[in-house]
Enzyme design. Sequence first.
Site, PDB file in Angstrom:
ATOM      1  N   GLY A  38     -29.549 -17.518  26.172  1.00  0.00           N
ATOM      2  CA  GLY A  38     -29.949 -17.432  27.579  1.00  0.00           C
ATOM      3  C   GLY A  38     -29.191 -18.461  28.389  1.00  0.00           C
ATOM      4  N   LEU A  39     -29.332 -18.371  29.683  1.00  0.00           N
ATOM      5  CA  LEU A  39     -28.654 -19.300  30.580  1.00  0.00           C
ATOM      6  C   LEU A  39     -29.151 -20.728  30.378  1.00  0.00           C
ATOM      7  CD1 LEU A  39     -28.799 -17.232  33.901  1.00  0.00           C
ATOM      8  CD2 LEU A  39     -26.738 -17.681  32.534  1.00  0.00           C
ATOM      9  N   GLY A  41     -31.061 -23.800  31.235  1.00  0.00           N
ATOM     10  CA  GLY A  41     -32.291 -23.921  32.011  1.00  0.00           C
ATOM     11  C   GLY A  41     -33.278 -22.791  31.798  1.00  0.00           C
ATOM     12  N   ASP A  68     -26.689 -28.517  22.217  1.00  0.00           N
ATOM     13  CA  ASP A  68     -26.305 -29.846  22.711  1.00  0.00           C
ATOM     14  C   ASP A  68     -26.292 -30.864  21.582  1.00  0.00           C
ATOM     15  OD1 ASP A  68     -25.922 -28.952  25.246  1.00  0.00           O
ATOM     16  OD2 ASP A  68     -27.613 -30.005  26.154  1.00  0.00           O
ATOM     17  N   ARG A  71     -23.235 -30.726  19.411  1.00  0.00           N
ATOM     18  CA  ARG A  71     -22.009 -31.230  20.039  1.00  0.00           C
ATOM     19  C   ARG A  71     -21.907 -32.754  19.958  1.00  0.00           C
ATOM     20  NH1 ARG A  71     -18.640 -28.042  22.981  1.00  0.00           N
ATOM     21  NH2 ARG A  71     -19.214 -25.858  23.256  1.00  0.00           N
ATOM     22  N   ASN A  88     -17.341 -22.875  18.442  1.00  0.00           N
ATOM     23  CA  ASN A  88     -18.656 -23.524  18.441  1.00  0.00           C
ATOM     24  C   ASN A  88     -19.708 -22.595  17.846  1.00  0.00           C
ATOM     25  OD1 ASN A  88     -20.647 -25.583  19.376  1.00  0.00           O
ATOM     26  ND2 ASN A  88     -21.255 -23.968  20.788  1.00  0.00           N
ATOM     27  N   SER A 112     -24.625 -19.420  24.067  1.00  0.00           N
ATOM     28  CA  SER A 112     -23.857 -18.347  23.395  1.00  0.00           C
ATOM     29  C   SER A 112     -23.640 -17.163  24.332  1.00  0.00           C
ATOM     30  CB  SER A 112     -24.539 -17.918  22.089  1.00  0.00           C
ATOM     31  OG  SER A 112     -25.926 -17.781  22.196  1.00  0.00           O
TER      32      SER A 112
END
Length: 208
Positions: A38-39, A41, A68, A71, A88, A112
């Site tokens: 999903g986007l 937020g 996150d 990374r 990734n 994704s």
Amino acid sequence: MMSAMGNPTNIFWHECAVGKAERQKLINQQGCVVWITGLSGSGKSTLACSLNRELHSRGKLSYVLDGDNLRHGLNKNLGFSPEDRTENIRRVGEVAKLFADAGLICIASLISPYSKDRDACRAMLTDANFIEVFLNMPLEVCEGRDSKGLYKLARSGKIKGFTGIDDPYEPPLNCEIKIEQENGVCPTPCDMAGQVVSYLDVNGFLHA
């Protein structure tokens, strides 16, 4: 000679005496990957943590792979170009596959944005063991939250290639679970986790 790059030819798969079935029987659950997309937020990390907590309370072993967080380590050498995004997701898919093979319920939480990358991860497992969860939250809702301040930076041009602003998000067409607003109200983290747990329970993942 072994090639330094690509696919070396002199490596072989080594089978072990203890397999996935034995591991699943030991912990009384079925290994799978719950892939939350999903986007930014939309609530992916919130759902992942809530789902992880609910499974733990039921005595089920799960692990969260957060985009996150990864990374900071495994994928710290990757940027946000289309090529780096693909790599990734590929790395996360391979790690998720290992967790599922170990018998765990692996919860992968990443934007994704590209369908081909998510489909490539699905192809690593059987379809039944890859559960795609689409957090279908409107852009304005996600941007209104903007807890990381990223949308503001993207709108001002300080971040380029930001998903939903100047880089596309390709929604899943055949996801197993879609979570969205009801009458303009976002479901609570508990309700979202409950929806996923119900799916896992009905489809036999919470038992060996």
